[in-house]
Write a protein that holds these residues in place. Structure first.
Motif: not given
Ligand code: Q9C
Ligand code: ZN
Length: 647
Positions: A132-160
């Motif tokens: 999705l980020a690629e498509k927005v960066a390319e301009g194929e899409l203006d913006c978007g929302y990825a309704i995904v799970r599992p979530p991501g922001h706590h995951a560290e380089p070597d650790e879930a």
């Protein structure tokens, strides 16, 4: 990239003639397969993304977007932020291994469960955000929302950790910067409004000035998950990345729209202007939403919509939302819908009631500005005392919308609301001591007008405004929702009177004859609330500017009304008569209507009888129908009958 799950659907755009933005949505049912190994309940459950998707479909907004199925992340992209070992370990969790093996791995991480589909879901979640980020960066899409799970922001380089396996947003950011230089994305703003600190994302871009990471989170001096100092405002990044990491750590729960918008207006937005990102990635957890069981905050869909709108001013609106946390299914569905409507540039939704940030919020904002002003000149000014004085140390009750307010203080409302800090319970004064006693007594509040519709009644408890109302309610001090709800009919005559009200505009509002008549039946929705809350409802119903040193309806008056059946109050408002309709169990059933003398005036024509406005009728009908009391036709006929018969 390989497509997985549902086929993609490229219908979008102008079917309503209004939407000109190409908004991408990622949804893939395969990500629902990640679940607890033995079927135990867990807040991070498959239904989270299902309810969001269903809400978007039901509201007719997904049909106006470009819908993408999930896409699997490639190992080399995951390895831009994760170690090779971590990527292989997550890959190895797949179905051929036994549950006990996976459980052993999960137990070595913090707050992680795993099943045979966890690996697949994790690869899809990360890959989908990348695509999705690629498509927005390319301009194929203006913006978007990825309704995904599992979530991501706590995951560290070597650790879930924290329900997160791969850091979806961080992978996408690194992909754009490192793998697609030709797209010209050189600076990325990552905003993390999940109620928890985005520790993983912070770590991954700690020394990287190309990514400005902004996280606002409940912190409580390190006591809130993920506990420790990482989320502190002193954590500004290091080396070339110094100044490119901004934490706004709330000292307390219960933060709402006013607090978040203050952080936006006085930290994030000025810095983002200076940074001038090429794209914005949003770690869009909805666990700061009102009603969330883990977050304990109170951001409304309206709050989220305003925060998002403000972010769309950057990078020509190139923004990608990726779902993180959010555990109240209803809240995350409504908040997600509000956000997608902003992405589509639909007309803004109705506002919320909260006026002022907490005192602690201003303290935090000032500390952040001071610390970060070394790197961002726009933060250097000291906030004016006019601004930061906008919080109230002692609670004041004001009344706003009601079926009955006297209309002469309408100009005062905003001013009063803006001085309101109904959350501040630290100061115990005469004005709060009666609350302690009355909060221990339960009553049934029996509603027969617009309050029969639960969302409308909740405006009197939790604050807010629903469709059809022209005014915002401030809510009760104690915002606990009703403990029980039930329906009953009572032998009182329902009628509609008065020319107009502030809340509903022109048209009558509902009353009952305070005296009973066995030939009449009025449907009522009964809410079990405390006597303290009942007083706050009364205050709001009667639109009185009351100093809350004393309640309108105290324990003595309760005793009196139980004995005599009804009693007028000193309020002087339109709903100045309390009627006791009986008891349910040991708990008295109370309602409020006009006084007997006002009723006589309605009868004589001295005060006009008036049919209710369409908005008011609709609200009553919704109450009766959603409460399972009547069918829509029956409800309309019932109201029509009450509105047309003479008294
Ligand atoms: N005492 C997200 O919202 N709580 N993760 C564990 C242990 C974990 C939240 C409590 C909360 C993780 C993505
Ligand atoms: Zn969270």
């Amino acid at each position: 990239m390989a497509m997985a799950g549902e086929s993609s659907n490229n219908n979008y755009g102008d079917c309503d003639g209004k939407s000109h933005r190409k908004v991408g949505l990622v949804y893939d049912e395969t990500m629902c397969k990640h679940d607890t190994p033995n079927g135990e309940d867990h807040p991070e459950c498959p239904d989270r993304i299902r309810v969001i998707w269903e809400k978007l479909q039901l509201a007719g907004v997904s049909q106006r977007c470009v819908v993408l199925g999930g896409s699997k992340a490639e190992d080399k992209h995951l390895q831009l932020v994760h170690t090779k070992d971590h990527v292989s370990l997550v890959k190895s969790l797949s179905t051929k291994k036994k549950d006990y093996r996976r459980n052993r791995i999960a137990s070595q991480w913090n707050s992680i469960y795993l099943n045979g589909s966890s690996s697949e879901a994790a690869f899809l979640a990360a890959g989908s955000v990348v695509e999705l980020a690629e498509k927005v960066a390319e301009g194929e899409l203006d913006c978007g929302y990825a309704i995904v799970r599992p979530p991501g922001h706590h995951a560290e380089p070597d650790e879930a950790m924290g329900f997160c396996l791969f850091n979806n947003v961080a992978v996408a950011a690194s992909y754009l910067l490192d793998e697609r230089p030709e797209l010209g994305v050189k600076k990325i703003l990552v905003v993390d409004w999940d109620v928890h600190h985005g520790n993983g994302t912070q770590k991954m871009f700690w020394k990287d000035p190309r990514v400005l990471f902004f996280s606002v989170h409940r912190h409580e001096h390190g006591g809130f998950y993920p506990a420790g100092d990482d989320g502190d405002y002193n954590m500004v990044g290091e080396g070339p990345g110094e100044g490119f990491n901004i934490n706004v750590p709330w000292e307390q729960g219960r933060c709402g729209d006013a607090d978040y918008l203050a952080a936006w207006d006085h930290i994030l937005i000025p810095v983002a202007k200076e940074f001038n990102p090429d794209i914005v990635l949003l770690s869009a957890g909805f666990d700061a939403a009102i009603g969330d069981p883990l977050g304990g905050c109170r951001v409304t869909p309206y709050g989220y919509s305003v925060m998002l709108k403000k972010l769309m001013e950057f990078a020509q609106g190139k923004i990608v939302l990726a779902l993180e946390g959010g555990y109240n299914l209803d809240s995350i569905a409504k908040s997600s819908l509000a956000c997608v409507q902003v992405l589509l540039e639909d007309k803004p939704i109705q506002g919320s009631s909260e006026a002022y940030p907490f005192e602690s919020t201003w303290r935090v904002i000032q500390a952040v500005r001071k610390k970060l002003s070394a790197y961002w000149p726009s933060l250097a000014d000291v906030l004016s005392s006019n601004l930061i004085d906008q919080k109230t140390p002692t609670p004041i009750i004001v009344f706003s919308s009601s079926d009955s307010e006297t209309e002469d203080y309408a100009d005062d409302i905003l001013d009063q609301m803006s001085r309101l800090n109904i959350e501040n319970h630290h100061v115990d004064t005469a004005s709060t001591s009666w609350r302690r006693d009355l909060s221990k007594v339960d009553v049934w509040y029996a509603s027969f007008g617009s309050n029969m519709w639960k969302p409308r009644f909740l405006c009197y408890i939790q604050g807010g405004q629903v469709e059809g109302m022209k005014k915002v309610c401030v809510g009760s001090m104690d915002k606990t929702p009703p403990k029980q709800i039930m329906w009953e009919s009572f032998p009182h005559r329902l009628f509609f009177g008065r020319e107009s009200s502030v809340t509903w505009g022109v048209g009558g509002v509902a009353f009952i004859n305070p005296l009973s008549d066995l030939n009449d039946r009025t449907h009522m929705c009964l809410y079990r609330i405390t006597l303290e809350q009942f007083n706050d409802v009364l205050f709001q119903e009667n639109g009185l500017k009351v100093d809350s040193d004393s309640p309108l309806f105290d324990l003595d008056t309760l005793q009196l009304v139980e004995k005599k059946g009804s009693t007028p109050l000193a309020s002087g408002g339109w709903y100045g008569d309390i009627v006791c309709l009986g008891k349910e169990g040991d708990i008295p059933i109370l309602t409020m209507t006009c006084t007997l003398s006002a009723f006589e005036k309605f009868k004589s024509g001295e005060i006009p009888l008036r049919p209710p406005s369409e908005a008011y009728v609709n609200t009553m009908v919704r109450g009766l129908v959603e409460g399972g009391r009547l069918s829509e036709e029956e409800a309309k006929a019932y109201i029509d009958n009450a509105a047309s018969k003479p008294l």
